[in-house]
Scaffold this motif. Structure first.
Motif, PDB file in Angstrom:
ATOM      1  N   PHE A   1       1.068  -1.349   0.067  1.00  0.00           N
ATOM      2  CA  PHE A   1       0.123   0.087   0.116  1.00  0.00           C
ATOM      3  C   PHE A   1       0.880   1.195  -0.127  1.00  0.00           C
ATOM      4  O   PHE A   1       0.245   2.207  -0.516  1.00  0.00           O
ATOM      5  CB  PHE A   1      -1.129   0.131   1.156  1.00  0.00           C
ATOM      6  CG  PHE A   1      -2.083  -0.962   0.931  1.00  0.00           C
ATOM      7  CD1 PHE A   1      -3.280  -0.643   0.232  1.00  0.00           C
ATOM      8  CD2 PHE A   1      -2.151  -2.163   1.231  1.00  0.00           C
ATOM      9  CE1 PHE A   1      -4.243  -1.287   0.025  1.00  0.00           C
ATOM     10  CE2 PHE A   1      -3.315  -3.061   1.032  1.00  0.00           C
ATOM     11  CZ  PHE A   1      -4.238  -2.629   0.417  1.00  0.00           C
TER      12      PHE A   1
ATOM     13  N   TYR B   1      -5.664  -6.527   5.124  1.00  0.00           N
ATOM     14  CA  TYR B   1      -5.435  -6.441   3.673  1.00  0.00           C
ATOM     15  C   TYR B   1      -4.048  -6.902   3.303  1.00  0.00           C
ATOM     16  O   TYR B   1      -3.358  -6.165   3.930  1.00  0.00           O
ATOM     17  CB  TYR B   1      -5.842  -5.136   3.144  1.00  0.00           C
ATOM     18  CG  TYR B   1      -7.220  -4.554   3.644  1.00  0.00           C
ATOM     19  CD1 TYR B   1      -8.274  -5.305   4.107  1.00  0.00           C
ATOM     20  CD2 TYR B   1      -7.456  -3.355   3.053  1.00  0.00           C
ATOM     21  CE1 TYR B   1      -9.422  -4.950   4.253  1.00  0.00           C
ATOM     22  CE2 TYR B   1      -8.719  -2.916   3.280  1.00  0.00           C
ATOM     23  CZ  TYR B   1      -9.574  -3.578   4.005  1.00  0.00           C
ATOM     24  OH  TYR B   1     -10.965  -3.191   4.239  1.00  0.00           O
TER      25      TYR B   1
ATOM     26  N   ARG C   1      -2.905  -7.334   0.091  1.00  0.00           N
ATOM     27  CA  ARG C   1      -2.394  -6.462  -1.173  1.00  0.00           C
ATOM     28  C   ARG C   1      -3.439  -5.548  -1.664  1.00  0.00           C
ATOM     29  O   ARG C   1      -4.800  -6.230  -1.313  1.00  0.00           O
ATOM     30  CB  ARG C   1      -2.074  -7.416  -2.274  1.00  0.00           C
ATOM     31  CG  ARG C   1      -2.710  -8.526  -2.425  1.00  0.00           C
ATOM     32  CD  ARG C   1      -2.220  -9.604  -3.333  1.00  0.00           C
ATOM     33  NE  ARG C   1      -2.880 -10.809  -3.108  1.00  0.00           N
ATOM     34  CZ  ARG C   1      -3.997 -11.407  -3.842  1.00  0.00           C
ATOM     35  NH1 ARG C   1      -4.194 -10.455  -4.829  1.00  0.00           N
ATOM     36  NH2 ARG C   1      -4.473 -12.674  -3.754  1.00  0.00           N
TER      37      ARG C   1
ATOM     38  N   THR D   1      -6.519  -4.346  -4.001  1.00  0.00           N
ATOM     39  CA  THR D   1      -7.391  -5.107  -5.093  1.00  0.00           C
ATOM     40  C   THR D   1      -7.046  -4.187  -6.363  1.00  0.00           C
ATOM     41  O   THR D   1      -6.607  -2.961  -6.134  1.00  0.00           O
ATOM     42  CB  THR D   1      -8.945  -4.816  -4.519  1.00  0.00           C
ATOM     43  OG1 THR D   1      -9.052  -3.495  -4.485  1.00  0.00           O
ATOM     44  CG2 THR D   1      -9.082  -5.543  -3.479  1.00  0.00           C
TER      45      THR D   1
ATOM     46  N   GLN E   1      -8.033  -0.547  -6.098  1.00  0.00           N
ATOM     47  CA  GLN E   1      -7.185   0.202  -5.149  1.00  0.00           C
ATOM     48  C   GLN E   1      -5.762   0.460  -5.920  1.00  0.00           C
ATOM     49  O   GLN E   1      -5.495   1.750  -5.839  1.00  0.00           O
ATOM     50  CB  GLN E   1      -7.010  -0.485  -3.796  1.00  0.00           C
ATOM     51  CG  GLN E   1      -8.272  -0.648  -3.185  1.00  0.00           C
ATOM     52  CD  GLN E   1      -8.352  -1.724  -2.147  1.00  0.00           C
ATOM     53  OE1 GLN E   1      -7.334  -2.387  -2.033  1.00  0.00           O
ATOM     54  NE2 GLN E   1      -9.278  -1.801  -1.146  1.00  0.00           N
TER      55      GLN E   1
ATOM     56  N   THR F   1     -19.762  -3.092  -5.191  1.00  0.00           N
ATOM     57  CA  THR F   1     -19.436  -3.610  -3.651  1.00  0.00           C
ATOM     58  C   THR F   1     -18.991  -4.920  -3.830  1.00  0.00           C
ATOM     59  O   THR F   1     -19.242  -5.724  -4.660  1.00  0.00           O
ATOM     60  CB  THR F   1     -20.787  -3.777  -3.072  1.00  0.00           C
ATOM     61  OG1 THR F   1     -21.445  -2.539  -3.086  1.00  0.00           O
ATOM     62  CG2 THR F   1     -20.567  -4.079  -1.490  1.00  0.00           C
TER      63      THR F   1
ATOM     64  N   SER G   1     -15.353  -5.152  -4.480  1.00  0.00           N
ATOM     65  CA  SER G   1     -14.106  -4.982  -5.220  1.00  0.00           C
ATOM     66  C   SER G   1     -13.258  -3.952  -4.415  1.00  0.00           C
ATOM     67  O   SER G   1     -12.008  -4.082  -4.653  1.00  0.00           O
ATOM     68  CB  SER G   1     -14.544  -3.978  -6.484  1.00  0.00           C
ATOM     69  OG  SER G   1     -15.093  -2.732  -5.993  1.00  0.00           O
ATOM     70  N   GLY G   2     -13.504  -3.683  -3.291  1.00  0.00           N
ATOM     71  CA  GLY G   2     -12.643  -2.864  -2.347  1.00  0.00           C
ATOM     72  C   GLY G   2     -12.826  -1.356  -2.848  1.00  0.00           C
ATOM     73  O   GLY G   2     -11.976  -0.800  -2.408  1.00  0.00           O
ATOM     74  N   LYS G   3     -13.876  -1.017  -3.401  1.00  0.00           N
ATOM     75  CA  LYS G   3     -13.784   0.469  -3.864  1.00  0.00           C
ATOM     76  C   LYS G   3     -13.820   1.109  -2.881  1.00  0.00           C
ATOM     77  O   LYS G   3     -13.446   2.622  -2.877  1.00  0.00           O
ATOM     78  CB  LYS G   3     -15.101   0.503  -4.787  1.00  0.00           C
ATOM     79  CG  LYS G   3     -16.486   0.507  -4.069  1.00  0.00           C
ATOM     80  CD  LYS G   3     -17.698   0.686  -4.937  1.00  0.00           C
ATOM     81  CE  LYS G   3     -18.984   0.377  -4.091  1.00  0.00           C
ATOM     82  NZ  LYS G   3     -19.192   0.803  -2.998  1.00  0.00           N
TER      83      LYS G   3
ATOM     84  N   ALA H   1     -12.465   1.293   0.243  1.00  0.00           N
ATOM     85  CA  ALA H   1     -11.043   1.761   0.772  1.00  0.00           C
ATOM     86  C   ALA H   1     -10.430   2.539  -0.497  1.00  0.00           C
ATOM     87  O   ALA H   1      -9.236   3.399  -0.177  1.00  0.00           O
ATOM     88  CB  ALA H   1     -10.512   0.384   1.009  1.00  0.00           C
TER      89      ALA H   1
ATOM     90  N   MET I   1     -15.936   2.077   7.614  1.00  0.00           N
ATOM     91  CA  MET I   1     -14.537   2.115   6.596  1.00  0.00           C
ATOM     92  C   MET I   1     -13.750   3.020   6.970  1.00  0.00           C
ATOM     93  O   MET I   1     -12.360   2.924   7.141  1.00  0.00           O
ATOM     94  CB  MET I   1     -14.703   1.709   5.172  1.00  0.00           C
ATOM     95  CG  MET I   1     -13.700   1.805   4.400  1.00  0.00           C
ATOM     96  SD  MET I   1     -12.631   0.272   4.652  1.00  0.00           S
ATOM     97  CE  MET I   1     -13.557  -1.060   3.972  1.00  0.00           C
TER      98      MET I   1
HETATM   99  P1  AMP Z   1     -16.115  -2.888  -0.789  1.00  0.00           P
HETATM  100  O1  AMP Z   1     -16.000  -3.332  -2.247  1.00  0.00           O
HETATM  101  O2  AMP Z   1     -15.473  -1.476  -0.702  1.00  0.00           O
HETATM  102  O3  AMP Z   1     -17.689  -3.022  -0.448  1.00  0.00           O
HETATM  103  O4  AMP Z   1     -15.313  -4.002   0.127  1.00  0.00           O
HETATM  104  C1  AMP Z   1     -15.766  -5.139   0.023  1.00  0.00           C
HETATM  105  C2  AMP Z   1     -14.832  -5.797   1.314  1.00  0.00           C
HETATM  106  O5  AMP Z   1     -13.482  -6.053   0.946  1.00  0.00           O
HETATM  107  C3  AMP Z   1     -14.764  -5.091   2.795  1.00  0.00           C
HETATM  108  O6  AMP Z   1     -15.223  -5.932   3.685  1.00  0.00           O
HETATM  109  C4  AMP Z   1     -13.301  -4.628   2.757  1.00  0.00           C
HETATM  110  O7  AMP Z   1     -13.188  -4.571   4.104  1.00  0.00           O
HETATM  111  C5  AMP Z   1     -12.787  -5.734   1.990  1.00  0.00           C
HETATM  112  N1  AMP Z   1     -11.280  -5.235   1.445  1.00  0.00           N
HETATM  113  C6  AMP Z   1     -11.043  -4.027   0.748  1.00  0.00           C
HETATM  114  N2  AMP Z   1      -9.937  -3.958   0.446  1.00  0.00           N
HETATM  115  C7  AMP Z   1      -9.405  -4.998   0.714  1.00  0.00           C
HETATM  116  C8  AMP Z   1      -8.140  -5.682   0.205  1.00  0.00           C
HETATM  117  N3  AMP Z   1      -6.976  -4.834  -0.218  1.00  0.00           N
HETATM  118  N4  AMP Z   1      -7.656  -6.786   0.717  1.00  0.00           N
HETATM  119  C9  AMP Z   1      -8.740  -7.421   1.485  1.00  0.00           C
HETATM  120  N5  AMP Z   1      -9.976  -7.157   1.807  1.00  0.00           N
HETATM  121  C10 AMP Z   1     -10.525  -5.720   1.073  1.00  0.00           C
END
Ligand code: AMP
Length: 386
Positions: free
Chosen positions: A8, A26, A28, A30, A33, A52, A54-56, A58, A98
């Motif tokens: 990161f 986390y 690595r 996504t 990200q 949702t 995809s880790g969008k 964060a 988050m």
């Molecule tokens: P989101 O797409 O933002 O709704 O995130 C979906 C889930 O993925 C959430 O529970 C996050 O905490 C998790 N998440 C986000 N980024 C990562 C990452 N780099 N590695 C693992 N999990 C993640």
């Protein structure tokens, strides 16, 4: 001290924020990200086509937190530098948590607040003092502006999260009113699961030379999900649902219905037959929805019955089972529903109940998905006493 080489921090994030991602487990970034974080840190507008899972969240929360730390914007009273617009209360709460989780280790934690309708406005008005990240549903933020609890004239960063869903839910007019209150010069981030004409229109208005990030991981994720479909006579749907839950010993299962009434009815029936269930849908109070959702997430409620309104935005790290009691209207909804399972690289199971009348529509869904399931007959299944 040795410089940290967290994946990161190589994206340009501070050590404190990289540590926060580590604390959340986390390992690595996504794909979204990977691409979005450097662009947002650089100050660019962003169009993120991602859903949702995809880790969008964060992908924008991390660089926003960093920009807040770096810029230290000093604004007039009740002016917010960061506004995140979301379609639903559920998403507002998730985005808020988050931001809070990611900012735990920061020396100067920004004040983050989620506001949404369906609850009393007074505590929100009082709480607005000093807020730096405001996460809001469109109607409620307009109410707060109306009562002068918050001002948007100095917003530096705007996020439209699940823009497609905001439009689907009829928030276009509210969004336009909000956009009109923002300063011209600002950074804009827009996320949408799909790129419809309506979304396109908004992106034209809002985004300035955006970096476009498209995450097309859906098919791969869907393939992780083991799907089965059963042909069931309409009058046997209820008993067959109970049979599925019992025979597979499902301890945490999300059931989708097409209407709020059906959700209530199915949850009632399950409960009467000793399978603890609750319904969540747009007609329930916010408190009832939150409480059912958190009990379900904690594994204390066996069955959650939901409508499509909630199929996105339910953030559960991993759900073993999803059942489509009623067919979804569109293939897109089908993907969103079954996408609740098989996340985080673990496989889940998705079952669909198909009545003879549903069959043509189910064919359409499968055609769009380019996935063909064998419809399993259930006439021989003994449903007495389930
Ligand atoms: P989101 O797409 O933002 O709704 O995130 C979906 C889930 O993925 C959430 O529970 C996050 O905490 C998790 N998440 C986000 N980024 C990562 C990452 N780099 N590695 C693992 N999990 C993640």
């Amino acid at each position: 001290m040795e410089k940290t080489t967290s994946p990161f921090s190589t994206l340009g994030l501070s050590d404190a924020l990289s540590a926060a991602t580590e604390a959340l487990g986390y390992t690595r970034p996504t794909p979204i990200q990977q691409q979005a974080i450097p662009a947002v840190l650089f100050g660019k507008d962003l169009l993120g086509i991602a859903r949702t899972g995809s880790g969008k969240t964060a992908s924008y929360a991390l660089p926003i937190l960093q920009r807040l730390e770096e810029e230290r914007w000093v604004l007039q009273n009740r002016h917010v530098p960061v506004l995140v617009l979301v379609p639903t209360r559920e998403l507002a709460v998730q985005v808020e948590s988050m931001f809070k989780e990611l900012s735990t280790g920061l020396s100067d934690r920004p004040k983050v607040m989620a506001v949404f309708g369906g609850v009393s406005i007074n505590p929100q008005m009082i709480g607005m003092q000093g807020v730096q990240v405001l996460i809001a549903t469109p109607g409620r933020v307009l109410d707060l502006i109306g009562s002068k609890a918050v001002h948007l004239a100095e917003v530096k960063m705007l996020v439209l999260d699940e823009a497609d869903k905001m439009l689907d839910l009829g928030f276009k007019e509210e969004m336009d009113r909000i956009l009109a209150l923002l300063p011209r010069k600002r950074q804009n981030l827009l996320f949408s699961a799909t790129l419809s004409n309506a979304v396109n229109e908004i992106t034209q208005v809002v985004l300035h030379k955006p970096e476009v990030v498209q995450v097309t991981d859906e098919p791969q994720e869907v393939q992780l999900i083991h799907q089965r479909a059963f042909r069931v006579a309409p009058e046997r749907k209820g008993p067959f649902l109970r049979y599925l839950i019992r025979s597979m010993d499902m301890q945490q299962v999300l059931v989708f219905t097409s209407t709020s009434q059906a959700a209530d009815h199915v949850a009632d029936k399950l409960s009467k037959h000793g399978l603890e269930a609750e319904a969540v849908h747009g007609k329930k109070s916010n408190h009832a929805r939150q409480s059912a959702l958190s009990r379900f997430k904690a594994g204390k409620l066996r069955v959650l019955v939901a409508t499509d309104l909630l199929s996105r935005g339910i953030d559960i790290a991993f759900l073993p089972y999803v059942i489509n009691y009623d067919l979804p209207r569109s293939p897109k909804d089908y993907v969103h529903r079954i996408g609740r399972t098989g996340r985080a690289e673990r496989s889940g199971e998705a079952f669909t109940i198909v009545t003879p009348d549903d069959q043509p529509h189910f064919k359409v869904i499968q055609k769009k998905m380019k996935q063909w399931l064998t419809l399993e007959g259930t006439e021989d299944v003994d449903l007495h006493g389930v």
